[in-house]
Enzyme design. Structure first.
Site, PDB file in Angstrom:
ATOM      1  N   CYS A 501      -4.299  -5.630   3.003  1.00  0.00           N
ATOM      2  CA  CYS A 501      -4.443  -4.480   2.102  1.00  0.00           C
ATOM      3  C   CYS A 501      -4.242  -3.175   2.857  1.00  0.00           C
ATOM      4  O   CYS A 501      -4.325  -2.102   2.256  1.00  0.00           O
ATOM      5  CB  CYS A 501      -5.804  -4.504   1.410  1.00  0.00           C
ATOM      6  N   GLU A 549      -0.023  -3.718  -0.857  1.00  0.00           N
ATOM      7  CA  GLU A 549      -0.411  -4.921  -0.117  1.00  0.00           C
ATOM      8  C   GLU A 549       0.813  -5.411   0.656  1.00  0.00           C
ATOM      9  O   GLU A 549       1.910  -5.490   0.098  1.00  0.00           O
ATOM     10  CB  GLU A 549      -0.875  -6.001  -1.087  1.00  0.00           C
TER      11      GLU A 549
END
Length: 580
Positions: A501, A549
């Site tokens: 992330c 991401e």
């Protein structure tokens, strides 16, 4: 209830609903050191490592973009000229926005000026010409924080008719609602590109072309979890508890999220990026807090989490839903009816479906909260975790190690590809959930196992042959620590898939796997890089925001040699001050 009196939005910006309790920035006191602060990143692995040179913090990311902008305009190369004096705090200047930083804010330069100060302006887009009010200078870093007062010339990329939230340009949650979705995806591709350029410490030839960012099927109504909060009574103090003081609310406080760039909570009646069930839950919880306000003596965070019941259409009776709870959302997909509701108890169980996989977790536990993209995401991992055209001389990869496995998302969805799968997580409760989820999905314990162990010491118990093993990594935002990476290199799996992330700490970690780690011999010589990057791309888990991401697929270089090919304990050679 909180007042809904709203001050006018800055000219040219749709949204920006402000409440009477929330002062306009022109009415605020100085916000002090207004750098981007993230407590989780403040003490990252880069602080204590001789190998990991960055924490991937917002400050570092922004500074790289500021420096690049100045170089591209030649302002960064004129070090001998006398610097122009900077405008006073709260002064208004005209600025043209040149680009969006990887932190999500516009970067601009003052018009009719040779100043080499960059102005960081939220909710702006390249090509915007704006009047901006200045709030904080960072002289050494060459940037200043400012807000839009008025848009004179809108960016060709700006389309304010796309804004779908009355709080946009005030709430800190979204940055890009005024931008078309294809533009958002292109920008997020550039975030990944810059992350590897600035933080991987690798020559360009070792970094492949970044793939296009894969978009979310839903751009609004996608978040299955929201956590609005409210602050304590205005006169509350930290010492109240130990002094036996009980404060009371005189009126309902704002319940919502932070105002951009401040510590002030603004009242958010509705959040359109939440799913319909979560939005209904937010409305219900706000009413409950108002009805039970006398029970609260300090601030609180509310949990809103979607849960799903899947019913075969052949068994679903519409008549039973008549007069049922108005918070139930019913959706039809294929052969099933999905009944969705909002859970607010963190200890209650929630259920999610990813294709035909079912996951049950405590409502307060971590799980990816954009369910709409998870089928696409997990399918991408399935298609890339094994080599597309393996050499006949290479051992067949039949084992999976899922580090940071959580409640088993990857271990379970990938298990059919492998003879054995092992999920490892530091959290015993996550391992309990993962074991339960494996059973729910009929994955036998002989195929997939889960153990609780610190990822920094997990390879000591691994016995699958490295040449036949792929390691899946999905760490927290701060990335992997030095010890884990040394163990990974020492073990030397045939492939590594790294999901993150935070693409900046991902790039940092990939850099040492590809470029080598001082004092570590992974079988190709001390300090030699043992991997090459097969592919890189981003996934847009959070449309309308600046987050992306990253997915990196690595393959091992060459052969390890017979002495390292056997299964067994890790015996990485490291410097005396390192740890394996």
């Amino acid at each position: 209830m909180a007042s809904s009196a709203a001050a006018p939005a800055p000219s040219g910006i749709k949204g920006a609903k402000r409440y009477a309790e929330t002062p306009l920035r022109s009415e605020e006191e100085s916000r002090g050191s207004y750098k981007f602060k993230n407590k989780r990143m403040r003490k990252g692995h880069g602080d204590s490592s001789q190998i990991l040179k960055t924490n991937g913090s917002n400050e570092e990311i922004l500074l790289e973009d500021v420096t690049a902008l100045l170089k591209s305009t030649n302002l960064g190369r004129e070090g001998n000229r006398e610097p122009e004096p900077l405008p006073e705090r709260l002064a208004e200047i005209e600025v043209t926005i040149h680009q969006i930083s990887s932190t999500g804010d516009g970067l601009g330069l003052q018009n009719d000026s040779n100043s080499d100060q960059v102005y960081v302006i939220p909710f702006s887009a390249p090509g915007d010409v704006v009047t901006a009010k200045i709030f904080k200078h960072f002289r050494e870093e060459k940037y200043s924080m400012a807000d839009i007062v008025k848009i004179h010339t809108p960016s060709p990329h700006r389309d304010d008719s796309l804004v779908n939230c009355q709080y946009f340009a005030s709430c800190s949650g979204c940055q890009f609602q005024m931008l078309p979705y294809d533009y958002q995806l292109a920008h997020k591709k550039s975030i990944v590109e810059k992350a590897y350029k600035n933080f991987a410490n690798l020559p360009p030839e070792l970094i492949p072309a970044i793939g296009d960012t894969i978009g979310s099927p839903l751009q609004y109504g996608y978040r299955t979890k929201l956590t609005p909060h409210f602050d304590g009574p205005p006169d509350a103090r930290r010492s109240d508890g130990r002094n036996g003081i009980i404060r009371k609310f005189e009126e309902l406080p704002p319940i919502g999220f932070m105002k951009k760039g401040t510590r002030t909570t603004i009242d958010i009646e509705d959040c359109p990026i939440g799913t319909e069930a979560v939005r209904k839950g937010n409305k219900r919880e706000r009413k409950r807090v108002a009805d039970e306000l006398d029970k609260y003596h300090k601030g609180a965070t509310l949990l809103l989490r979607e849960t799903t019941e899947r019913i075969p259409k052949s068994e679903y009776e519409v008549s039973k839903e008549e007069g049922a709870d108005g918070d139930v959302v019913v959706e039809e997909k294929g052969d099933y009816v999905y009944k969705k509701t909002c859970i607010t108890n963190p200890n209650a169980k929630t259920t999610e479906y990813i294709d035909d996989f079912k996951f049950v977790n405590p409502a307060g536990a971590f799980f990816q909260n954009n369910n709409s993209i998870l089928p696409v995401f997990t399918q991408y991992i399935r298609e890339h975790i094994l080599p597309s055209s393996p050499s006949p001389s290479d051992p067949k990869i039949t084992h999976l190690i899922d580090a940071y496995s959580g409640s088993g998302l990857f271990t379970i969805t990938l298990s059919s590809l492998f003879t054995t799968s092992l999920g490892i997580d530091i959290s015993a409760s996550s391992i309990t959930s993962a074991t339960t989820n494996a059973s729910i999905n009929s994955v036998p314990s002989s195929t997939a196992k889960f153990i609780a162990a610190d990822a920094a010491a997990l390879f000591a118990s691994i016995e699958t042959p490295a040449a036949e093993t792929v390691v899946m990594i999905d760490p927290p935002r701060k990335g992997c620590d030095e010890s884990f990476l040394k163990q990974l290199v020492g073990y030397g799996p045939a492939r590594v898939v790294y999901v993150s992330c935070n693409v900046h700490t991902q790039a940092r970690d990939i850099g040492v796997l590809v470029g080598g780690m001082k004092g570590v011999d992974g079988g190709l010589g001390e300090g030699a890089g043992c991997y090459e990057i097969e592919s890189l791309c981003g996934f847009d888990f959070f449309p309308q925001t600046g987050h992306v991401e990253g997915v990196a697929v690595l393959r091992r270089k060459g052969a390890r040699g017979e002495e390292n090919g056997d299964a067994g304990k890790v015996e990485a050679k490291v410097e005396s001050n390192g740890s394996a």
